[in-house]
Design an enzyme around this catalytic site. Structure first.
Site, PDB file in Angstrom:
ATOM      1  N   GLU A   1      49.174  57.377  39.334  1.00 30.22           N
ATOM      2  CA  GLU A   1      47.662  56.976  39.542  1.00 30.22           C
ATOM      3  C   GLU A   1      47.770  56.548  41.086  1.00 30.22           C
ATOM      4  OE1 GLU A   1      46.454  53.002  38.067  1.00 30.22           O
ATOM      5  OE2 GLU A   1      44.752  53.610  37.460  1.00 30.22           O
TER       6      GLU A   1
ATOM      7  N   GLU B   1      44.106  47.204  28.680  1.00 33.72           N
ATOM      8  CA  GLU B   1      43.160  48.061  29.531  1.00 33.72           C
ATOM      9  C   GLU B   1      44.151  48.420  30.744  1.00 33.72           C
ATOM     10  OE1 GLU B   1      40.708  49.309  27.829  1.00 33.72           O
ATOM     11  OE2 GLU B   1      40.120  47.680  26.359  1.00 33.72           O
TER      12      GLU B   1
ATOM     13  N   CYS C   1      39.480  52.213  37.262  1.00 27.94           N
ATOM     14  CA  CYS C   1      40.200  52.785  36.254  1.00 27.94           C
ATOM     15  C   CYS C   1      40.053  54.255  35.416  1.00 27.94           C
ATOM     16  CB  CYS C   1      40.607  52.021  35.068  1.00 27.94           C
ATOM     17  SG  CYS C   1      39.005  51.410  34.190  1.00 27.94           S
TER      18      CYS C   1
ATOM     19  N   LYS D   1      42.030  34.088  34.061  1.00 29.75           N
ATOM     20  CA  LYS D   1      42.674  34.051  35.383  1.00 29.75           C
ATOM     21  C   LYS D   1      42.210  35.373  35.991  1.00 29.75           C
ATOM     22  CE  LYS D   1      46.190  35.828  37.232  1.00 29.75           C
ATOM     23  NZ  LYS D   1      45.641  35.926  38.533  1.00 29.75           N
TER      24      LYS D   1
END
Ligand code: NAD
Length: 589
Positions: A457, A325, A359, A252
């Site tokens: 973040e 992750e 990331c 997906k």
């Protein structure tokens, strides 16, 4: 179609009568499309003056003649997006559609069906059935497919780059990185998979009498849920080892970037992969995610930490393995003896690659006092010179953010910090004159713990710079984060750099690099500590995680334990002697 408790039951009963699916192999067809920007007149709220702030992309050939173009990308090759939707694994019934936008302009690029939980169940059902035959294929056959895929990706770079830029709004260089990543992983795992998966002889329980083998059996069907920031890399590179290990994959992709995943799938099928080995479903994560968790034998998730926590909890309930992750707030440490030019260029690239939507990019830069007054002005100068644009060639240093949501988040982080006393060194504003979601590369200092971006973040082109005196203090500050994904150390003393890197609580650490050294070392594991994730991609770990380790031990001559010829007491004595021997004779134990 009613949902069965598990598609496994449904598959067992209905192998012959599975619902008809819409997805079929389609011939690859490319459009030569003229892509143009038409400036849009927008009423400025503040100055009540007409200014050109937005742009409109024309990607449908018939529209091109209607409106005069002000800026043109010229004729570009892109895949036929409508035909790609035929590859989506959904039931052959009408579905609601969701639109996909081109971030450079905010215009609609295309639309894809919103798959339903029933579609997901059906895809897993087909995958489970197919996996039984896929696992029987020879590893050399699987290897050949991925070596062909390697070549096909390189051969079709141009339309892949065009589509990646249009769909994700990224600079061409960032798009190019994705292509290289897939090519490298295709080659690496195609060449190594056989060796990693080969049964290994292990020491037996009793020397000479127990023959023990460690095997790696595929888990079955791997579910992959991926984000939008690296929509080619993070969908395909994780699928390659899963498929080579004998699994089927149901993917997906993110709502924002389904077309690049579909085009990558088409090239996979062209390379010879049977289509049901790799299926793509489009739609909303929240709707179809729970069925993924119910059906998958393994979940490979890449995305935000909040989503990762939720999904890891659900995987835990079912006791299926998963890799997560997740996010980061990555620190770089620049020591007094760093090579100034290298450090500035490295931090510059490692902070603003893919507009900071990466990331492993740097969001916190700790600079030692002795170099601070040379390092910071030089970094500011380089950042000010960056070319931010929607160019579909290699001239742009930075492209757009992905969406309005992402722009809002970045703007909020910057405004909150400035309101609370942060000092802006450069950047700090949205750039609607370039496109609706563009934001300037931004450097700030005087960052304090009460500011949102201190610990959270940002995932955008915003970097906080801190001065430090003592290296121990810098290590402590770098580690004072709930995240632990990537880090970077800059020094001419490589041994010292490595010592510092070892003390940083991050899954990867780069000495005299920011991210490419560790990410590009695909033979070595890559992933996050703390809230940055579970499990690893790349290297041996990156393929064995998609397998169940199985020990097959064969005993000869005598059973282990007391028997007719070895009553319990003698057995205990014999074992005691054997254990002593096993310790005393090197190689026996
Ligand atoms: P996200 O978590 O919002 O979405 C990621 C994917 O999960 C999307 O496909 C989304 O549709 C799906 N999803 C969302 N809610 C779901 C649910 N309840 N059930 C199932 N699926 C669901 O993240 P994002 O905004 O797309 O990506 C940005 C984040 O990803 C950042 O935090 C970034 O650091 C992280 N990221 C990590 C890595 C890594 O390798 N560690 C790589 C890239 C991005």
């Amino acid at each position: 179609m009613p949902i069965a408790t598990s598609s496994l039951d449904a598959c067992e009963d209905q192998d012959e009568n599975l619902p008809r699916r819409a997805n079929k192999l389609v011939e690859r067809r490319l459009y030569e499309v003229k892509i143009e920007f038409i400036p849009v007149i927008w009423q400025s709220n503040r100055r009540k003056k007409e200014t050109i702030v937005g742009t409109t992309a024309l990607i449908s050939p018939e529209k091109i003649n209607d409106v005069p173009a002000k800026h043109s990308w010229g004729t570009r090759k892109i895949p036929d997006l409508a035909r790609l939707t035929a590859l989506i694994s959904h039931a052959d019934t009408p579905h609601d559609l969701t639109t996909v936008r081109a971030p450079f302009t905010g215009e609609t690029l295309g639309a894809v069906p919103i798959c339903t939980p029933e579609d997901v169940q059906m895809a897993f059902c087909h995958a489970r059935t197919t996996q039984r035959s896929w696992v029987q294929t020879r590893i050399s056959e699987r290897k050949a497919i991925f070596l062909r895929y390697h070549d096909l990706i390189l051969q079709h770079q141009e339309e892949l780059l065009n589509l990646l830029q249009l769909e994700a709004g990224k600079s061409r260089l960032s798009a190019q990185d994705e292509i290289f990543d897939v090519v490298i992983n295709s080659r690496y795992y195609a060449v190594r998979a056989g060796r990693y998966l080969r049964p290994q002889r292990r020491k037996g329980a009793l020397p000479l009498l127990t023959h023990t083998m460690e095997l790696h059996q595929p888990v079955g069907v791997v579910g992959i849920i991926s984000p939008w920031n690296y929509p080619l890399t993070l969908t395909i590179s994780d699928a390659i080892p899963a498929i080579l290990a004998g699994n089927c994959v149901v993917l997906k992709p993110a709502e924002e970037t389904p077309f690049i995943a579909l085009y990558a799938a088409q090239l996979l099928f062209e390379a010879g992969l049977p289509p049901e080995v790799f299926q793509v479903l489009t739609g909303k994560g929240r709707v179809i995610g729970p069925v993924f968790l119910k059906e998958a034998n393994y979940l490979c998730f890449t995305g935000g930490t909040a989503t990762g926590r939720l999904l890891a909890g659900q995987a835990g309930e079912r006791l299926i393995k998963c890799s997560m992750e997740l996010g980061g707030k990555n620190p770089a440490i620049v020591l007094n003896d760093a090579d100034l030019n290298k450090a500035v260029t490295g931090i510059w690239h490692g902070s603003f690659a893919n507009s900071g939507q990466l990331c492993v990019h740097m969001e916190r830069v700790y600079v030692q006092s002795g170099i601070y007054d040379r390092f910071v002005p030089e970094l500011v100068r380089q950042v000010k010179e960056m070319k931010v644009s929607a160019a579909m060639d290699f001239s742009a240093d930075m492209g757009s953010l992905i969406s309005q949501d992402q722009l809002d988040k970045v703007t909020q982080h910057v405004e909150d910090a400035l309101k609370k006393g942060a000092i802006l060194l450069t950047g700090g504003k949205a750039r609607p004159d370039i496109g609706p979601f563009f934001f300037e590369p931004t450097l700030m200092t005087n960052i304090k713990p009460d500011m949102t971006l201190y610990a959270q973040e940002t995932f955008g082109p915003v970097v906080s710079i801190y001065r430090f005196e003592d290296v121990e203090q810098a290590i402590q500050l770098a580690n004072a984060s709930s995240y632990g994904l990537n880090s970077s150390v800059w020094t001419r003393d490589v041994r010292r750099g490595q010592q510092i890197a070892r003390q940083l609580q991050t899954g990867t650490s780069n000495v005299n690099e920011t991210l490419n050294a560790a990410w590009g070392s695909v033979d070595s594991p890559m992933g996050g500590m703390k809230a940055s994730g579970l499990g690893r991609r790349h290297g041996k770990e990156g393929i064995l995680k998609y397998t169940e380790a199985q020990t097959v031990a064969t005993q000869s001559l005598m059973l282990i334990g007391p028997n007719r010829f070895l009553p319990p007491e003698r057995y205990a004595k014999t074992m005691t002697v054997m254990l002593k021997l096993m310790k005393a004779i090197p190689g026996l134990g």
